[in-house]
Design a protein around this motif. Structure first.
Motif, short mmCIF file in Angstrom:
data_model
loop_
_atom_site.label_atom_id
_atom_site.label_comp_id
_atom_site.label_asym_id
_atom_site.label_seq_id
_atom_site.Cartn_x
_atom_site.Cartn_y
_atom_site.Cartn_z
N ASP A 191 0.79 -1.12 -0.08
CA ASP A 191 0.01 0.11 0.10
C ASP A 191 0.83 1.31 -0.10
N ASN A 192 1.92 1.15 0.80
CA ASN A 192 2.68 2.42 1.06
C ASN A 192 3.61 2.49 -0.21
N VAL A 193 4.12 1.42 -0.72
CA VAL A 193 4.77 1.65 -2.05
C VAL A 193 4.10 2.25 -3.21
N LEU A 194 2.76 1.75 -3.21
CA LEU A 194 1.76 2.10 -4.45
C LEU A 194 1.47 3.87 -4.11
N SER A 195 1.22 4.03 -2.76
CA SER A 195 1.13 5.85 -2.64
C SER A 195 2.17 6.57 -3.14
N VAL A 196 3.61 5.93 -2.88
CA VAL A 196 4.72 6.73 -3.27
C VAL A 196 4.68 6.95 -4.99
N ILE A 197 4.38 5.57 -5.49
CA ILE A 197 4.19 5.45 -6.99
C ILE A 197 3.24 6.74 -7.60
N GLU A 198 2.26 6.64 -6.91
CA GLU A 198 1.13 7.45 -7.12
C GLU A 198 1.41 8.89 -7.12
N GLN A 199 2.15 9.22 -6.24
CA GLN A 199 2.65 10.53 -5.98
C GLN A 199 3.76 11.13 -6.93
N ASN A 200 4.49 10.02 -7.41
CA ASN A 200 5.43 10.25 -8.35
C ASN A 200 5.59 9.56 -9.72
N LYS A 201 4.47 9.76 -10.12
CA LYS A 201 4.22 9.10 -11.57
C LYS A 201 5.06 9.60 -12.80
N ASP A 202 5.58 10.55 -12.66
CA ASP A 202 6.45 10.85 -13.58
C ASP A 202 7.89 10.44 -13.79
N SER A 203 8.02 9.85 -12.54
CA SER A 203 9.62 9.00 -12.38
C SER A 203 9.37 7.35 -12.03
N LEU A 204 8.23 7.08 -11.55
CA LEU A 204 8.02 5.69 -10.96
C LEU A 204 6.97 5.00 -11.69
N ASN A 205 7.09 3.60 -12.25
CA ASN A 205 6.19 2.94 -12.77
C ASN A 205 6.10 1.54 -12.30
N LEU A 206 4.80 1.25 -12.08
CA LEU A 206 4.49 -0.25 -11.32
C LEU A 206 4.36 -1.27 -12.55
N TYR A 207 5.46 -1.88 -12.76
CA TYR A 207 5.68 -2.89 -13.88
C TYR A 207 5.08 -4.14 -13.75
N GLY A 208 5.38 -4.60 -12.29
CA GLY A 208 4.79 -6.17 -12.27
C GLY A 208 4.59 -6.07 -10.72
N ILE A 209 3.65 -7.22 -10.48
CA ILE A 209 3.37 -7.32 -8.91
C ILE A 209 3.29 -8.87 -8.85
N ALA A 210 3.38 -9.01 -7.42
CA ALA A 210 3.05 -10.42 -6.95
C ALA A 210 2.25 -10.56 -5.79
N LEU A 211 1.62 -11.58 -5.34
CA LEU A 211 0.95 -11.56 -4.39
C LEU A 211 0.44 -13.05 -4.00
N ASN A 212 -0.29 -13.19 -2.90
CA ASN A 212 -0.58 -14.82 -2.53
C ASN A 212 -1.99 -15.01 -3.06
N SER A 213 -2.94 -14.37 -2.48
CA SER A 213 -4.43 -14.86 -2.91
C SER A 213 -5.33 -13.64 -3.18
N ASN A 214 -4.99 -12.50 -2.65
CA ASN A 214 -6.03 -11.42 -2.61
C ASN A 214 -6.41 -10.72 -3.99
N ILE A 215 -7.26 -11.52 -4.69
CA ILE A 215 -7.57 -11.03 -6.09
C ILE A 215 -8.30 -9.81 -6.02
N SER A 216 -9.03 -9.44 -5.15
CA SER A 216 -9.96 -8.33 -5.48
C SER A 216 -8.83 -6.98 -5.09
#
Ligand code: NDP
Ligand code: MG
Length: 384
Positions: A15-40
């Protein structure tokens, strides 16, 4: 633009990483994610951040087909494809934020990529610091800690060339929800009370670790590996306000510390900034009303600290045994099988029951983890 793979995207660090990315969209891009089972939650992240790749450990194909929106998104099939993603030349940064021993496999994969790794998963260092750090060096990977205390130490050391001039490092601990209470007062505490951390909003496993103070012991071992210093350099100090995240004292008596209000976005944004600074929304420290206090690590938890110090000195399988016993004890406390103070009993008894072995490879770590979990479950049965 920095392309980021976020392992453990649906968790609290995620959550915290995504918030930092959201606030710095011009320099940070979410390329891939991994998780256990929380599909929603994965779906929500995919809709908001449009990563190109998703890996789901407990993939339920039917649920996936229905639920994960297609388009340009690739759903990775198995660990081999996840490994390929980590090695993809477009990836700049890998964030290791899967919780517990489950994070070991991907941290090992990341160590072999030659990329920048932001490390939250302290358990992998506790069980395999002897393997991960040399691997990272061999493959040219850079590990930047985002555990707040270690990131603080990292920042305080950055202006110095090495650790030769360090005389002491204080790792601060909030003390968790039971700060100031004696062990005897904790025998009937509830899960809700134990999960209710006063300063940090975190996943359930680390929240219980904070309440027992096991978290600080894991962090001592983590620090010993990350900064390659003898445990004698490190002191554990209770600092209930969580404003000073750690202190480095040098041989000339100067002490450098890192301060911020407790917010994981601070260490995360620092680690993503190449040691410059990224703008994030933050709550400024009000120095005019600031009162800071410090206390010794509680004497009735000294046994725990001594085990962590022993692990720092002995190495081998000792960290794996300690970590496995703790993971079983925390899980069984959260399942209402044992009481809060039984967590310590399970750790102490399991640690005593298994002989430490040395010169481990990864396979041996998995075997010892399994053996220690079985032993810890036996201890749980003997308690209940
Ligand atoms: P959470 O429990 O909130 O999140 C765990 C994440 O890991 C989730 O995304 C979960 O997926 C995923 N996950 C769990 N098991 C697997 C698996 N086998 N394969 C793939 N993904 C998996 O934990 P936190 O974010 O609190 O903590 C993560 C790590 O960071 C821990 O090692 C913790 O010690 C460390 N840390 C956390 C801090 C914090 O503030 N939270 C501070 C400092 C360190 P799903 O949601 O699908 O279950
Ligand atoms: Mg920490």
């Amino acid at each position: 633009m920095k392309n980021i793979v976020l392992l453990g995207a649906t968790g609290s660090i995620g959550d915290n990483v995504l918030s930092v990315i959201e606030q710095n969209k011009d320099s940070l891009n979410l390329y891939g994610i991994a998780l256990n089972s929380n599909i929603s939650k994965a779906n929500q992240i995919i809709n908001e951040h449009s990563p190109m790749f998703v890996y789901i450990e407990e993939a339920n194909e039917i649920l996936l087909e229905k639920s994960i929106s297609e388009g340009s998104l690739s759903v990775l099939n198995g660990k081999a494809e996840l490994k390929e993603l980590l090695n993809d030349s477009n990836v700049d940064v890998i964030i290791s934020a899967i919780s517990g021993f489950a994070g070991l496999e991907t941290t090992l994969m990341a160590a072999k990529t030659g990329k920048v790794i932001l490390l939250a998963n302290k358990e992998s260092i506790v069980v395999a610091g002897d393997i991960i750090l040399p691997l990272a060096k061999e493959y040219g990977s850079t590990i930047i800690p985002i555990d707040s205390e270690h990131n603080a130490i990292f920042q305080c050391l950055a202006s110095e060339k090495n650790t030769n001039d360090v005389s002491k490092i204080i790792i601060t601990a909030s003390g968790g929800p039971f700060e100031g209470k004696k062990l005897l007062d904790l025998k009937d505490v509830t899960q809700k009370e134990a999960l209710n951390h006063p300063n940090w909003d975190m996943g359930s496993k680390i929240s219980i670790d904070s309440a027992t103070l096991v978290n600080k012991c894991l962090e001592l071992i983590e620090a010993r590996y990350l900064f390659d210093l003898n445990e004698k350099y490190f002191e554990l100090v209770i600092h209930p306000q969580s404003i000073i995240h750690s202190i480095v004292t040098y041989i000339d008596g100067s002490s450098l510390c890192h301060m911020s209000n407790p917010d994981m976005k601070v260490p995360i944004s620092h680690a993503l900034s190449d040691s410059n600074r990224l703008p994030i929304n933050f709550l400024e420290i009000d120095f005019s009303s600031l009162e800071l206090s410090f206390k010794n690590f509680p004497s009735d938890r000294k046994n725990l600290e001594n085990i962590a110090r022993e692990i720092c000195n002995v190495g081998g399988s000792s960290g794996t045994i300690f970590n496995a016993a703790n993971e079983i004890a925390v899980q069984d406390f959260l399942l209402n099988k044992i009481k809060f103070n039984d967590i310590y009993e399970v750790i102490y008894r399991t640690f005593d029951a298994i002989t430490v072995s040395n010169n481990l490879n990864v396979e041996a770590i998995y075997e010892i983890d399994h053996q220690a979990r079985m032993e810890a479950e036996k201890m749980v049965k003997s308690i209940t």
